[in-house]
Design a protein around this motif. Structure first.
Motif, PDB file in Angstrom:
ATOM      1  N   GLN A 199       0.875  -1.196   0.011  1.00 51.18           N
ATOM      2  CA  GLN A 199      -0.064  -0.081   0.076  1.00 51.18           C
ATOM      3  C   GLN A 199       0.864   1.177  -0.026  1.00 51.18           C
ATOM      4  N   ARG A 200       2.162   1.161   0.667  1.00 46.86           N
ATOM      5  CA  ARG A 200       2.975   2.290   0.663  1.00 46.86           C
ATOM      6  C   ARG A 200       4.088   2.408  -0.610  1.00 46.86           C
ATOM      7  N   GLY A 201       3.686   1.629  -1.489  1.00 47.47           N
ATOM      8  CA  GLY A 201       4.397   1.574  -2.848  1.00 47.47           C
ATOM      9  C   GLY A 201       5.242   0.645  -3.304  1.00 47.47           C
ATOM     10  N   ALA A 202       5.378  -0.535  -2.432  1.00 47.19           N
ATOM     11  CA  ALA A 202       6.408  -1.623  -2.862  1.00 47.19           C
ATOM     12  C   ALA A 202       5.806  -2.418  -3.857  1.00 47.19           C
ATOM     13  N   GLU A 203       6.152  -2.975  -4.923  1.00 45.46           N
ATOM     14  CA  GLU A 203       5.662  -3.538  -5.889  1.00 45.46           C
ATOM     15  C   GLU A 203       5.747  -5.226  -5.596  1.00 45.46           C
ATOM     16  N   HIS A 204       6.776  -5.448  -4.903  1.00 47.62           N
ATOM     17  CA  HIS A 204       6.977  -6.817  -4.376  1.00 47.62           C
ATOM     18  C   HIS A 204       7.731  -6.799  -2.920  1.00 47.62           C
ATOM     19  N   VAL A 205       7.041  -7.938  -2.255  1.00 49.72           N
ATOM     20  CA  VAL A 205       7.694  -7.961  -0.886  1.00 49.72           C
ATOM     21  C   VAL A 205       8.255  -9.418  -0.644  1.00 49.72           C
ATOM     22  N   SER A 206       9.392  -9.659  -0.330  1.00 52.22           N
ATOM     23  CA  SER A 206       9.917 -11.024  -0.192  1.00 52.22           C
ATOM     24  C   SER A 206       9.657 -11.431   1.388  1.00 52.22           C
ATOM     25  N   VAL A 207       9.613 -12.712   1.596  1.00 49.06           N
ATOM     26  CA  VAL A 207       9.846 -13.066   2.827  1.00 49.06           C
ATOM     27  C   VAL A 207      10.704 -14.227   3.006  1.00 49.06           C
ATOM     28  N   GLY A 208      11.742 -14.344   3.963  1.00 50.78           N
ATOM     29  CA  GLY A 208      12.625 -15.357   3.958  1.00 50.78           C
ATOM     30  C   GLY A 208      12.930 -15.860   5.715  1.00 50.78           C
ATOM     31  N   ALA A 209      13.049 -16.952   5.722  1.00 48.80           N
ATOM     32  CA  ALA A 209      13.403 -17.893   6.992  1.00 48.80           C
ATOM     33  C   ALA A 209      14.714 -17.271   7.454  1.00 48.80           C
ATOM     34  N   LEU A 210      14.828 -17.245   8.722  1.00 51.69           N
ATOM     35  CA  LEU A 210      16.190 -17.062   9.357  1.00 51.69           C
ATOM     36  C   LEU A 210      16.592 -18.222  10.160  1.00 51.69           C
ATOM     37  N   ASP A 211      17.739 -18.151  10.324  1.00 53.74           N
ATOM     38  CA  ASP A 211      18.545 -19.535  11.269  1.00 53.74           C
ATOM     39  C   ASP A 211      18.562 -19.122  12.446  1.00 53.74           C
ATOM     40  N   TYR A 212      19.185 -18.038  12.752  1.00 50.96           N
ATOM     41  CA  TYR A 212      19.507 -17.391  14.319  1.00 50.96           C
ATOM     42  C   TYR A 212      19.190 -15.974  14.228  1.00 50.96           C
ATOM     43  N   ILE A 213      18.944 -15.487  15.326  1.00 55.62           N
ATOM     44  CA  ILE A 213      19.067 -13.900  15.704  1.00 55.62           C
ATOM     45  C   ILE A 213      19.434 -13.606  17.035  1.00 55.62           C
ATOM     46  N   PHE A 214      21.105 -13.693  16.953  1.00 60.47           N
ATOM     47  CA  PHE A 214      21.630 -13.188  18.243  1.00 60.47           C
ATOM     48  C   PHE A 214      21.499 -11.683  18.629  1.00 60.47           C
ATOM     49  N   SER A 215      21.328 -11.549  19.817  1.00 61.90           N
ATOM     50  CA  SER A 215      21.184 -10.406  20.508  1.00 61.90           C
ATOM     51  C   SER A 215      22.128 -10.080  21.679  1.00 61.90           C
ATOM     52  N   ALA A 216      22.242  -8.612  21.891  1.00 59.88           N
ATOM     53  CA  ALA A 216      23.337  -8.346  23.128  1.00 59.88           C
ATOM     54  C   ALA A 216      22.262  -8.785  24.353  1.00 59.88           C
ATOM     55  N   VAL A 217      21.004  -8.718  24.134  1.00 59.73           N
ATOM     56  CA  VAL A 217      20.248  -9.199  25.157  1.00 59.73           C
ATOM     57  C   VAL A 217      19.824 -10.764  25.485  1.00 59.73           C
ATOM     58  N   ASN A 218      20.136 -11.234  26.276  1.00 61.62           N
ATOM     59  CA  ASN A 218      19.645 -12.916  26.605  1.00 61.62           C
ATOM     60  C   ASN A 218      18.568 -12.791  27.479  1.00 61.62           C
ATOM     61  N   PRO A 219      17.387 -13.035  27.261  1.00 64.84           N
ATOM     62  CA  PRO A 219      16.224 -12.928  27.963  1.00 64.84           C
ATOM     63  C   PRO A 219      16.249 -14.387  28.773  1.00 64.84           C
ATOM     64  N   LEU A 220      16.619 -15.624  28.254  1.00 66.65           N
ATOM     65  CA  LEU A 220      16.439 -16.744  28.947  1.00 66.65           C
ATOM     66  C   LEU A 220      17.717 -16.683  30.082  1.00 66.65           C
ATOM     67  N   TYR A 221      18.851 -16.250  29.771  1.00 69.22           N
ATOM     68  CA  TYR A 221      20.121 -16.150  30.938  1.00 69.22           C
ATOM     69  C   TYR A 221      19.626 -15.272  31.954  1.00 69.22           C
ATOM     70  N   ASP A 222      19.007 -14.015  31.549  1.00 68.59           N
ATOM     71  CA  ASP A 222      18.966 -13.081  32.531  1.00 68.59           C
ATOM     72  C   ASP A 222      17.951 -13.604  33.547  1.00 68.59           C
ATOM     73  N   LYS A 223      16.913 -14.251  33.105  1.00 62.72           N
ATOM     74  CA  LYS A 223      15.693 -14.961  33.844  1.00 62.72           C
ATOM     75  C   LYS A 223      16.331 -15.873  34.850  1.00 62.72           C
ATOM     76  N   LEU A 224      17.483 -16.790  34.336  1.00 62.59           N
ATOM     77  CA  LEU A 224      18.016 -17.875  35.255  1.00 62.59           C
ATOM     78  C   LEU A 224      18.943 -16.930  36.435  1.00 62.59           C
ATOM     79  N   ALA A 225      19.717 -15.893  35.834  1.00 62.41           N
ATOM     80  CA  ALA A 225      20.773 -15.263  36.720  1.00 62.41           C
ATOM     81  C   ALA A 225      19.800 -14.338  37.691  1.00 62.41           C
ATOM     82  N   ALA A 226      18.727 -13.965  37.268  1.00 60.74           N
ATOM     83  CA  ALA A 226      17.753 -13.169  38.516  1.00 60.74           C
ATOM     84  C   ALA A 226      17.508 -14.045  39.667  1.00 60.74           C
ATOM     85  N   ARG A 227      17.474 -15.524  39.516  1.00 66.73           N
ATOM     86  CA  ARG A 227      17.056 -16.267  40.595  1.00 66.73           C
ATOM     87  C   ARG A 227      18.252 -16.986  41.167  1.00 66.73           C
ATOM     88  N   LEU A 228      19.565 -16.796  40.704  1.00 69.59           N
ATOM     89  CA  LEU A 228      20.690 -17.397  41.284  1.00 69.59           C
ATOM     90  C   LEU A 228      21.202 -16.502  42.213  1.00 69.59           C
TER      91      LEU A 228
END
Length: 335
Positions: A306-335
């Motif tokens: 609707q904003r002018g794109a003629e084609h939109v491609s969508v692709g799968a990803l293998d990994y998205i590594f981030s500076a924030v690790n929510p799972l480890y932060d969840k564990l660390a908060a309890r130890l």
């Protein structure tokens, strides 16, 4: 086989291993191995299928203990293993103080089953937990003061749930076999059991009460708060949980690319607000590259067109590594 996990001897200057308990057989073991494999962590089972010790090929210093799902709960509670894969239903049943002894880090998407209250289909007027008090009173009146019987393996969960709903006039019959057959065999009036589809209950002429789902359970990655978490164990856990988080984030996201002539930056900013885009790859000329939650991809694609794109491609990803690790932060908060 004894499920006790002996401490691995460590020489001077040698760090003790991080121990992960996973199911020892069946579909749960297969699904757990696939779960770790998706995160780039492959489980090796020692000398073969009958060996109850193993490792993660990619991470020296990690030991795998192959145990039954119920034994995993016990070993987590005792602090003999650091992490384990088991059902939430078993955790809640075995540990009245579960939140003090373990931390459920993340559901794993398999092993789905509900702990439910089921009654005979012939009980036409019984549809909710509140109706059970009337049934219990009538049963006691007809049977010389005997209380209504509830067959179950989930004794503690049943008592907590019934108590929270004000149902007290019953007695538990501990089930050692096929619980769903107890009413038909005359061993109990109703049951509390686990079910995935409800088909077995229906085959035994039972129905789930409208508000009779005690717990919606699935396999979880669970951390022990009683284990010895030295710096080496924390380091290995961080590595494992980083990989798991990266794979999970990628699996629930898609990369969306589109050429939006003239307004790529404004379009990208608006997409972040409109669709909860969590990662912005950036702009290449007029090409917008976004990372979008899977369930919003179609809406985002239509919006870009609707904003002018003629084609939109969508692709799968293998990994998205981030500076924030929510799972480890969840564990660390309890130890």
């Amino acid at each position: 086989m004894s499920s006790d996990i002996p401490a691995t001897p460590a020489g001077e200057g040698t760090a003790s291993p991080l121990v992960i308990a996973i199911p020892s057989k069946g579909r749960l073991q297969d699904n757990t191995a696939k779960f770790f494999s998706r995160a780039g962590l492959n489980v090796a089972q020692g000398r073969g299928a009958r060996d109850y010790r193993g490792s993660l090929r990619e991470l020296p210093g990690v030991e795998i203990a192959f145990l039954s799902a119920s034994e995993i709960v016990r070993e987590l509670a005792c602090g003999n293993v650091h992490l384990g894969v088991t059902g939430e239903d078993l955790v809640r049943e075995a540990l009245s103080d579960a939140d003090d002894k373990v931390e459920l880090l993340t559901p794993l998407g398999f092993g789905h089953a509900n702990v439910v209250v089921a009654v005979p289909q012939a009980w036409i007027d019984v549809r909710t937990i509140a109706d059970l008090e009337d049934v219990a009173a009538a049963f006691r009146s007809r049977n010389n003061g005997q209380r209504m019987r509830v067959a179950t393996k989930y004794i503690n969960s049943t008592r907590r749930f019934f108590s929270s709903h004000g149902v007290g006039d019953y007695r538990i019959v501990e089930s050692l076999g096929a619980t769903e057959g107890a009413p038909g065999a005359g061993q109990a009036e109703l049951i509390v059991d686990i079910t995935s589809t409800g088909a077995t209950l229906a085959a035994n002429a039972l129905k789930i009460l409208d508000d009779g789902v005690i717990l919606r359970s699935e396999a979880n990655l669970v951390a022990s708060l009683q284990a010895k978490w030295d710096e080496n164990a924390k380091k290995l856990a961080r590595t494992i949980l980083t990989r798991i988080s990266a794979e999970e984030d990628a699996r629930t996201s898609r990369e969306v690319r589109a050429m939006v002539p003239g307004t790529p930056r404004r379009t990208a900013r608006e997409a972040v607000t409109e669709f909860g885009v969590r990662s912005l790859y950036g702009i290449e000329g007029d090409i917008v590259r976004l990372v979008c939650p899977v369930d919003k991809v179609t809406h985002l694609a239509e919006w870009l067109i609707q904003r002018g794109a003629e084609h939109v491609s969508v692709g799968a990803l293998d990994y998205i590594f981030s500076a924030v690790n929510p799972l480890y932060d969840k564990l660390a908060a309890r130890l």
